[in-house]
Design a protein around this motif. Sequence first.
Motif, PDB file in Angstrom:
ATOM      1  N   LYS A  87       0.855  -1.188   0.000  1.00 22.05           N
ATOM      2  CA  LYS A  87       0.000   0.000   0.000  1.00 22.05           C
ATOM      3  C   LYS A  87       0.894   1.242   0.000  1.00 22.05           C
ATOM      4  O   LYS A  87       0.614   2.214  -0.700  1.00 22.05           O
ATOM      5  CB  LYS A  87      -0.909  -0.001   1.240  1.00 22.05           C
ATOM      6  CG  LYS A  87      -2.058  -0.996   1.158  1.00 22.05           C
ATOM      7  CD  LYS A  87      -3.106  -0.551   0.160  1.00 22.05           C
ATOM      8  CE  LYS A  87      -4.260  -1.530   0.062  1.00 22.05           C
ATOM      9  NZ  LYS A  87      -5.038  -1.637   1.298  1.00 22.05           N
ATOM     10  N   PHE A  88       1.969   1.187   0.806  1.00 21.43           N
ATOM     11  CA  PHE A  88       2.974   2.250   0.742  1.00 21.43           C
ATOM     12  C   PHE A  88       3.916   1.862  -0.396  1.00 21.43           C
ATOM     13  O   PHE A  88       4.839   1.065  -0.226  1.00 21.43           O
ATOM     14  CB  PHE A  88       3.725   2.385   2.066  1.00 21.43           C
ATOM     15  CG  PHE A  88       4.754   3.478   2.045  1.00 21.43           C
ATOM     16  CD1 PHE A  88       4.374   4.814   2.049  1.00 21.43           C
ATOM     17  CD2 PHE A  88       6.104   3.184   1.974  1.00 21.43           C
ATOM     18  CE1 PHE A  88       5.317   5.825   1.994  1.00 21.43           C
ATOM     19  CE2 PHE A  88       7.057   4.186   1.925  1.00 21.43           C
ATOM     20  CZ  PHE A  88       6.659   5.516   1.926  1.00 21.43           C
ATOM     21  N   GLU A  89       3.660   2.391  -1.581  1.00 21.08           N
ATOM     22  CA  GLU A  89       4.256   1.890  -2.814  1.00 21.08           C
ATOM     23  C   GLU A  89       5.779   2.021  -2.882  1.00 21.08           C
ATOM     24  O   GLU A  89       6.433   1.248  -3.588  1.00 21.08           O
ATOM     25  CB  GLU A  89       3.613   2.588  -4.016  1.00 21.08           C
ATOM     26  CG  GLU A  89       2.124   2.253  -4.150  1.00 21.08           C
ATOM     27  CD  GLU A  89       1.462   2.996  -5.308  1.00 21.08           C
ATOM     28  OE1 GLU A  89       2.174   3.730  -6.020  1.00 21.08           O
ATOM     29  OE2 GLU A  89       0.239   2.834  -5.491  1.00 21.08           O
ATOM     30  N   ASP A  90       6.353   2.965  -2.136  1.00 19.99           N
ATOM     31  CA  ASP A  90       7.800   3.170  -2.213  1.00 19.99           C
ATOM     32  C   ASP A  90       8.597   2.033  -1.584  1.00 19.99           C
ATOM     33  O   ASP A  90       9.829   2.012  -1.686  1.00 19.99           O
ATOM     34  CB  ASP A  90       8.190   4.507  -1.567  1.00 19.99           C
ATOM     35  CG  ASP A  90       7.738   5.692  -2.409  1.00 19.99           C
ATOM     36  OD1 ASP A  90       7.444   5.488  -3.610  1.00 19.99           O
ATOM     37  OD2 ASP A  90       7.658   6.814  -1.874  1.00 19.99           O
ATOM     38  N   TRP A  91       7.935   1.100  -0.922  1.00 27.29           N
ATOM     39  CA  TRP A  91       8.618  -0.090  -0.418  1.00 27.29           C
ATOM     40  C   TRP A  91       8.777  -1.156  -1.511  1.00 27.29           C
ATOM     41  O   TRP A  91       9.434  -2.171  -1.304  1.00 27.29           O
ATOM     42  CB  TRP A  91       7.859  -0.702   0.757  1.00 27.29           C
ATOM     43  CG  TRP A  91       8.131  -0.044   2.073  1.00 27.29           C
ATOM     44  CD1 TRP A  91       9.252   0.626   2.445  1.00 27.29           C
ATOM     45  CD2 TRP A  91       7.255  -0.025   3.205  1.00 27.29           C
ATOM     46  NE1 TRP A  91       9.134   1.066   3.744  1.00 27.29           N
ATOM     47  CE2 TRP A  91       7.909   0.684   4.239  1.00 27.29           C
ATOM     48  CE3 TRP A  91       5.981  -0.520   3.462  1.00 27.29           C
ATOM     49  CZ2 TRP A  91       7.336   0.892   5.488  1.00 27.29           C
ATOM     50  CZ3 TRP A  91       5.405  -0.314   4.698  1.00 27.29           C
ATOM     51  CH2 TRP A  91       6.081   0.397   5.705  1.00 27.29           C
ATOM     52  N   GLY A  92       8.100  -0.964  -2.624  1.00 30.60           N
ATOM     53  CA  GLY A  92       8.206  -1.934  -3.702  1.00 30.60           C
ATOM     54  C   GLY A  92       7.078  -2.939  -3.697  1.00 30.60           C
ATOM     55  O   GLY A  92       5.902  -2.576  -3.612  1.00 30.60           O
ATOM     56  N   ALA A  93       7.426  -4.234  -3.790  1.00 30.33           N
ATOM     57  CA  ALA A  93       6.395  -5.266  -3.944  1.00 30.33           C
ATOM     58  C   ALA A  93       6.743  -6.523  -3.161  1.00 30.33           C
ATOM     59  O   ALA A  93       7.879  -6.721  -2.726  1.00 30.33           O
ATOM     60  CB  ALA A  93       6.216  -5.598  -5.425  1.00 30.33           C
ATOM     61  N   PHE A  94       5.734  -7.362  -3.015  1.00 29.31           N
ATOM     62  CA  PHE A  94       5.899  -8.659  -2.357  1.00 29.31           C
ATOM     63  C   PHE A  94       5.034  -9.669  -3.106  1.00 29.31           C
ATOM     64  O   PHE A  94       4.163  -9.297  -3.901  1.00 29.31           O
ATOM     65  CB  PHE A  94       5.495  -8.580  -0.877  1.00 29.31           C
ATOM     66  CG  PHE A  94       4.053  -8.202  -0.664  1.00 29.31           C
ATOM     67  CD1 PHE A  94       3.072  -9.167  -0.470  1.00 29.31           C
ATOM     68  CD2 PHE A  94       3.659  -6.863  -0.643  1.00 29.31           C
ATOM     69  CE1 PHE A  94       1.743  -8.815  -0.274  1.00 29.31           C
ATOM     70  CE2 PHE A  94       2.335  -6.500  -0.437  1.00 29.31           C
ATOM     71  CZ  PHE A  94       1.377  -7.482  -0.256  1.00 29.31           C
ATOM     72  N   ASN A  95       5.252 -10.932  -2.854  1.00 29.41           N
ATOM     73  CA  ASN A  95       4.410 -11.978  -3.438  1.00 29.41           C
ATOM     74  C   ASN A  95       3.292 -12.319  -2.461  1.00 29.41           C
ATOM     75  O   ASN A  95       3.543 -12.660  -1.306  1.00 29.41           O
ATOM     76  CB  ASN A  95       5.231 -13.235  -3.755  1.00 29.41           C
ATOM     77  CG  ASN A  95       5.944 -13.130  -5.082  1.00 29.41           C
ATOM     78  OD1 ASN A  95       5.418 -12.537  -6.031  1.00 29.41           O
ATOM     79  ND2 ASN A  95       7.140 -13.688  -5.172  1.00 29.41           N
TER      80      ASN A  95
END
Length: 698
Positions: free
Chosen positions: A387-395
Motif C-alpha cells: 500500500k505504501f508503494e515506495d517499499w516496492g512489492a511482495f508476493n
Amino acid sequence: MKKLAAITLTSMMLLLATAMVVGAVEKVEVRGAVATADTTWNSQNFAGFYYDIKDDIGTETLSTTITGEKKLSGDSPYGVKYETKAQSKEFKFEDWGAFNVMGFLADRYFAGYVENVDNAEKNLLFKESTDENSLSSEQLQKILIDDDTEKTVTSGTPMKMEEGYELAIKSIDIDGNKVYLELSKDGSVVDSKVISPSKADANMADKTYYYKNPAVGDQKKLVTIAAHFKNAFRGADQNLATVDGIWQISGEATDVKADTEYDKMTITSVDANAGTITMENKDNAITLSKNKDTALMSGISIKTADNNTLRYYIYKEITEPGTYEIRGAVATADSTWNPQNFAGFYYDIKDDIGTETLSTTLTDKKLSGDSPYGVKYETKAQAKEFKFEDWGAFNVMGFLADRYFAGYVENADNAEKNLLFKESTDENSLSSEQLQKILIDDDTEKTVTSGTPMKMEEGYELAIKSIDIDGNKVYLELSKDGSVVDSKVISPSKANANMADKTYYYKNPAVGDQKKLVTIAAHFKNAFRGADQNLATVDGIWQISGEATEVKADTQYDKMTITSVDANAGTITMENKDNAITLSKNKDTALMSGISIKTADNNTLRYYIYKAVTIEGAAAPAVAAAPVVEAAPVAEAAPVAEAAPVAEAAPVEVHAAEPAPAAANATAEPAKEQPGFESILAITGLLAVAFLVLGRRE
C-alpha cells in the motif's frame, strides 16, 4: 466451599464467554462476481441473494448495462435492473402445506399462503388468514422462523420467539387433552387459545396454535405465528408439551407498491398473478468511476476498483452478530470454484489478484481419494505492490481462503524500493516451504506521539522513546506483550533522507525455518520534537505474522494433502489423497482449514463449498449451515425455550440451523482487539488463586 463453587462457576463462564469471540470479525462483505462490462448476477455468482439449496429456490437477478463513459443510465432503458419472483415452498413442518417465498433485497420474504387443492388438512394457515396473499396487497413480510426441530415446552418455560413474542402454557386439563396457551408480546398478552393435541383423532386445527394478527400493514387477520403441538402432558410438578413445528413472519410489512424507492432503485412493476417484482434505477444515473461505493438498494451496494481499468461488483455487507456461511456456486456435477463464484477465496479487486481454485470430479457421487483424486486445490503467488508503494512489492498468495505472504520481490529497476527485500536474510517464504499471514498493509497517515505507542497485531507496539533537539533522529522501541524486543534510531526529517532513514523495520530472528525475515515495518514521513511531547507522522505500516504456516509436501489440512510445492513457479497443489468423500444428502465435510463442502437435504445431488465467518458479539457458532443469511441463534440462559431461528437458503449464509447456501464473495473485516488466549490464561490464573485462597480459609 459454597463461595469457592460460586467463584469457580463464574470464572468458568467468563472463560467460556471469552473463548467464544476469539477470531471474530466486525463485518462481512459478501461480494458477487467481478465485472468489467455489462453483467448479470444471480444466486450462483452472488451469494448475497436468497437461495434455498434443499429445494433449489432463488430467483433474484440484478443486471447492469453500461452506456457512454462508464455510466448506468437513469433513463429508459435503465442501466440497472433487478428482478425477483415468488416460488412455492413447503413449510419445514410439512403438514402445514406450503407458502410463497420470495428473495427480495437479498433477504428471504413471505409472499402469501398457498392453497392445497388436493389435501384440505394442509390448508390451515391459508384458511385462517383473511388476507392470505401478501403480494396482492403489494407488501411482503420477513420470514423469522420456519423450524421443525422437536422441543419441550413446560409451564415454567415459555417458548421465546422473535419480535418480543413468547408462547406460554398456562394450564393443561387433568386428562392432558386440552392445553390453554397465552401469547404475549413485550410482556403483554395479545392472544389466548385452547388446543387439544392429545385427544383421540386430533386434526391439524386441534394440534396447532395460530395467531391471526389483526393488521399487518394493509392485510387483515394474517396468521403470523403458528406452533404445532405433537402432544401434551399434565405432570405433578409441571405441565409440558412437545412442539415439532414453529412458524413466524414479521408483524411489520415491507412495502412493494409501484414507485416505492429503495435508495437508487425504484419499483417499476409488481405483478401479483405472476408473483414478480421489478426495480430499476429510474432517475438515478450511476457513474462507475474508480474507487466508488454506491448504495443501490437496501442491502445491496455496488463498488468499483481503485484502478483506471473498470472492475466492479455488487455486494452485501453484514454486521449483525452471528456465524455466516459464505458459500460458492451450487454444483450438481463436476465443478470448479474460483474467486468469481466463491467469495471465500482471496481476491484483490484493485490489482485483479487472486488465483485460488478448487475442482471436484465425481464418480457415482464420490470424490475419490485415489489418483486421479476427486478434489484438487491450486493456488499461485502473484506480485503485489505494498500500500505504501515506495517499499516496492511482495508476493501474495491466496491460501486456505485467506491472504498470505510468500516472499519479498526484488526491484531490478529501482534499488530504493528493495529495503525490506534487502534487509531480510531469508526473503522467500515459499522457498522455505512456508507462508505468513498478512496482518497489516496500510498507507493511511496517522500521528504517533511519545505518549501513545502505535498498536499492531500479535501483541506488538511501536513507541517513540525520544527525538533529538533538531527533530532529525527518532529513537524507537518495539515491544511484544510488554517486553522490548527491538530498538532503532531512524532519521526521517534529515536533509535528503532515503528510504532506510525513514523506515523502521524489525528483522524477526526466526520465523519457522526462515532467519531474519522483516515482519514489521513503519515508514515515518516526518518527526517533531515538542515542548510537551514528541510526535511523528507515519504513512506506511506493514506486518506479517511471526508464526509460519507450513506448506511442505505431504502436509495435511483436514481431508486435503499438499501434493506439490514449486517455489520457482510460486504454486501449491493439494488433493484429497487417501480421503474419499461421499456426497450423500445433507452432509457437511471439512475439506481443509477454512473450507468445507456441504450437500443438500435432497435426493437430487446439489452441493457447494463454503467458508464460515463469525461476526463479533455472537455466541458460539451454530453448528449447522443455514440456507439463508441467518444469524446463528444466541444461546439464552434461562428458563426460556428458544425457537430455533430458521436456517434457509440465502445469498450469504448465516449459520442458523440449516444448510445454507450463501455467500459468493466475501471479505471479512477483522474485529478490533478481540480478547485472545492471553485473556483466557488470565482468567484461569484468577481462578487458581481464588481456589487456593478459599481452600486455605476453609
